[in-house]
Design an enzyme around this catalytic site. Structure first.
Site, mmCIF file in Angstrom:
data_model
loop_
_atom_site.group_PDB
_atom_site.id
_atom_site.type_symbol
_atom_site.label_atom_id
_atom_site.label_comp_id
_atom_site.label_asym_id
_atom_site.label_seq_id
_atom_site.Cartn_x
_atom_site.Cartn_y
_atom_site.Cartn_z
ATOM 1 N N GLU A 159 -1.552 -2.952 -7.594
ATOM 2 C CA GLU A 159 -0.309 -3.014 -8.407
ATOM 3 C C GLU A 159 0.972 -2.994 -7.577
ATOM 4 O O GLU A 159 1.204 -2.019 -6.751
ATOM 5 C CB GLU A 159 -0.177 -2.103 -9.533
ATOM 6 C CG GLU A 159 0.853 -2.272 -10.493
ATOM 7 C CD GLU A 159 1.077 -1.535 -11.501
ATOM 8 O OE1 GLU A 159 0.336 -0.371 -11.671
ATOM 9 O OE2 GLU A 159 1.996 -1.448 -12.546
ATOM 10 N N ARG A 172 -12.884 7.247 -4.219
ATOM 11 C CA ARG A 172 -11.700 6.977 -3.576
ATOM 12 C C ARG A 172 -11.541 7.858 -2.232
ATOM 13 O O ARG A 172 -12.078 8.873 -2.231
ATOM 14 C CB ARG A 172 -10.622 7.149 -4.438
ATOM 15 C CG ARG A 172 -10.370 8.607 -5.053
ATOM 16 C CD ARG A 172 -9.450 8.635 -6.171
ATOM 17 N NE ARG A 172 -8.046 8.483 -5.868
ATOM 18 C CZ ARG A 172 -7.343 7.342 -6.227
ATOM 19 N NH1 ARG A 172 -7.726 6.366 -7.065
ATOM 20 N NH2 ARG A 172 -5.947 7.071 -5.975
ATOM 21 N N LYS A 228 0.158 6.814 -5.346
ATOM 22 C CA LYS A 228 1.416 5.976 -5.273
ATOM 23 C C LYS A 228 2.463 6.930 -5.965
ATOM 24 O O LYS A 228 3.532 6.963 -5.598
ATOM 25 C CB LYS A 228 1.169 4.803 -5.894
ATOM 26 C CG LYS A 228 0.950 3.523 -4.847
ATOM 27 C CD LYS A 228 1.210 2.356 -5.474
ATOM 28 C CE LYS A 228 0.014 2.248 -6.264
ATOM 29 N NZ LYS A 228 -0.058 0.673 -6.680
#
Ligand code: ATP
Ligand code: MG
Length: 568
Positions: A39, A265, A275
């Site tokens: 994104e 992850r 983020k």
């Protein structure tokens, strides 16, 4: 499918094992198509690099394709600056998407039509509960949810309301579109999830065309399907969303139904890979920007001097697992060191200069020493380093009253100058005001030019130096870990993670000196300053007039030593 190629690289993880099996059974007609779907609401970090390496790596290994897709379906926080940084970073990491750069926002009309189709088959409805009510009706992990009173709206009414949502007739929050699945499902995600909401915000790419935007769960599976993805690889937190991914694609009877596969992850010690948190550091000015060399971003690591090869090796070594864990940042630093050891040119630089005068060396004489750029790689060539009567050595390499195991320069002791003569300290001069050692006087032995004494006498240390008159001034930025605790987000609940920022993560040295061959050092060039560490010319601030070097990594892992001392 090229079988020999497949055999050459056997499965190394559970995802590749799934793909091997799919290829064996002829699923997807032997096609392997992956995607990396960031994104554009922030810069990529090392966790994203793991996903980039995995998706592009699999495509390359199986002769398939990997798309780069901007997952840009939520206008808040998305920006062209981020799109550009993502493109730059993935390319710098060494991957190529050919002509397959896509934007989920380009699918807005198709996604809208898919939503209309879901309404038509009675599997989606416009719900007019407030956000709070929807949450309340959803139930909990232990209690089933309650059906919305709007669940029984007719198809015609839903179509009409949904169309009016699109044209902007309603305020934000007035209505949402929801999937009609099962309010009693044991998986909370399946309790009539929201598919579309009203958001009167312009989109960085689509402008003000839309005032309703699809939710991630609706947009993602359909974007994958539109692009003909075969294996949709994502992180573990989406495991509960997989049934929804499949439900949407099944209800819509799409031709291409990708398989979602989740992996753990990357978490890295002494930093944060979120983020949202990284944005906070940038916005609050706790770092100098997304490419601050202390940031775990690709842009920060590039500016710090990390190589794409080192990052790819690291991603390879950590592998792909199904269980979350924290990887020691020392492993990443090790990979960087290992790679730079192979490729970095060796040069001489003095971080904290101490003046040394060689009294018996003629004042007007200058010699040029031919110094190889790499001890093992003669093909990297050599350069001339000037030597003269006045030098700078590292302040640390001299002690007037040395402790027992100090082997470097002290009064009366002889040491070797790297690539040059033996020198012996004869006198120490102090600054009369501060009492600090200001200058050291020495004599040199002209017979030791080769680095060895003809009479066979030995020295215990070799120290680095630069010629005072020939060396160049430089600013050196010593970077250290951004946080001083291994898991900044895992400390006490509710704490402000910025409390754990390492106050010593940046030290700026303004009086360093480097050998003259570094005049005009190209920004981004990487060097080993002998005995000190790996450094890289800063890509923003270094110029021919004022050299700036960033310390990429020390020569050895000093942290494991510090930590083991603290434990004692
Ligand atoms: P963050 O949690 O840092 O905000 P994100 O998941 O919201 O990241 P996206 O832009 O959606 O960021 O991520 C793009 C891709 O990168 C996704 O497929 C995501 O699963 C993957 N990814 C993100 N963070 C990591 C990580 N730490 N380790 C591995 N893959 C990651
Ligand atoms: Mg995400």
């Amino acid at each position: 499918m090229d079988v020999s190629r497949r055999d050459a690289s056997p499965s190394t993880d559970f995802i590749r094992a799934i793909i091997d099996e799919d290829l064996k059974t002829g699923k997807n007609k032997g096609r392997v198509a992956t995607r990396f779907p960031p994104e554009p609401n922030g810069y990529l970090h090392i966790g994203h690099a793991k996903s980039v390496c995995l998706n592009f790596g699999i495509a390359a290994q199986y002769g398939g394709t990997c798309n780069l897709r901007m997952d840009d379906t939520d206008p808040s926080g998305e920006d062209l600056e981020y799109v550009e940084s993502i493109i730059r970073d993935v390319r710098w990491l060494g991957f190529d998407w050919g002509d397959r750069l896509f934007y989920a926002s380009d699918y807005f009309e198709r996604l809208y039509q898919y939503a209309v189709q879901l309404i038509k088959i009675g599997q989606a409805y416009v719900c007019s509960l407030s956000a709070d009510e929807i949450r309340e009706y959803r139930g909990t992990l232990t209690q089933p949810g309650k059906e919305s009173p709007y669940r029984t709206r007719s198809v015609a009414e839903n179509l009409e309301l949904f169309s009016r949502m699109r044209t902007g007739e309603f305020a934000e929050g007035a209505h949402v579109l929801r999937a009609k699945i099962d309010m009693a499902s044991s998986n909370v995600t399946m309790r009539d999830p929201v598919l579309y909401r009203i958001k009167k915000e312009p989109h960085y790419r689509a402008g003000s065309q839309w005032c309703i935007y699809p939710m991630y769960d609706f947009a993602h599976c359909l974007s994958d399907s539109i692009e003909g993805i075969t294996h949709s690889i994502c992180t573990l937190e989406f495991e509960n969303n997989r049934p929804l991914y499949d439900w949407i694609l099944n209800e819509l009877r799409v031709d291409c139904h990708p398989q979602q596969i989740e992996f753990a992850r990357l978490n890295l010690s002494y930093t944060i890979l979120s983020k949202r948190r990284l944005i906070e550091l940038v916005a609050r000015g706790r770092v100098q920007g997304w490419d601050d060399p202390r940031m775990p971003t690709i842009a920060g690591m590039r500016r710090r001097g990390y190589t794409p090869e080192a990052i790819r090796t690291f991603c390879d070594r950590i592998g792909v697992a199904k269980k979350d864990s924290i990887v020691d940042v020392a492993l990443l630093e090790h990979c960087v060191r290992e790679d730079l050891n192979e490729r970095a040119l060796r040069v001489l630089g003095v971080l904290h200069p101490l003046r040394v005068v060689i009294d018996n060396y003629p004042e007007d004489r200058v010699e040029e020493f031919d110094c190889p750029y790499h001890p093992q790689k003669s093909e990297l060539g050599s350069r001339k380093v000037p030597f003269s009567r006045v030098l700078y050595i590292e302040r640390d390499d001299f002690l007037e009253k040395p402790p027992k195991k100090f082997y470097r320069l002290t009064p009366g002791r002889e040491v070797r100058l790297r690539y040059g003569y033996f020198i012996k300290c004869t006198e120490v001069r102090r600054d009369p005001r501060t009492g600090e050692v200001a200058e050291v006087h020495c004599t040199y032995d002209p017979e030791t030019r080769s680095g060895f004494a003809p009479d066979g006498r030995k020295v215990e240390a070799t120290i680095h130096w630069v010629s005072a008159a020939h060396s160049l001034p430089a600013e050196v930025r010593l970077y250290d870990r951004l946080f001083h605790v291994p898991n900044p987000l895992g400390e006490k609940e509710g704490d402000d993670f910025t409390e754990y920022l390492n106050p010593k993560s940046l030290e700026i040295l303004n009086h360093s000196r480097v050998e003259s061959s570094l005049a005009g050092a190209v920004p981004g060039n990487r060097y080993q300053f002998e005995r000190l560490g790996y450094f890289c010319t800063d890509s923003s601030d270094s110029s021919g007039k004022a050299l700036v070097f960033n310390r990429t990594v020390t020569l050895r892992d000093s942290w494991s030593k510090i930590v083991s001392q603290e434990k004692k």
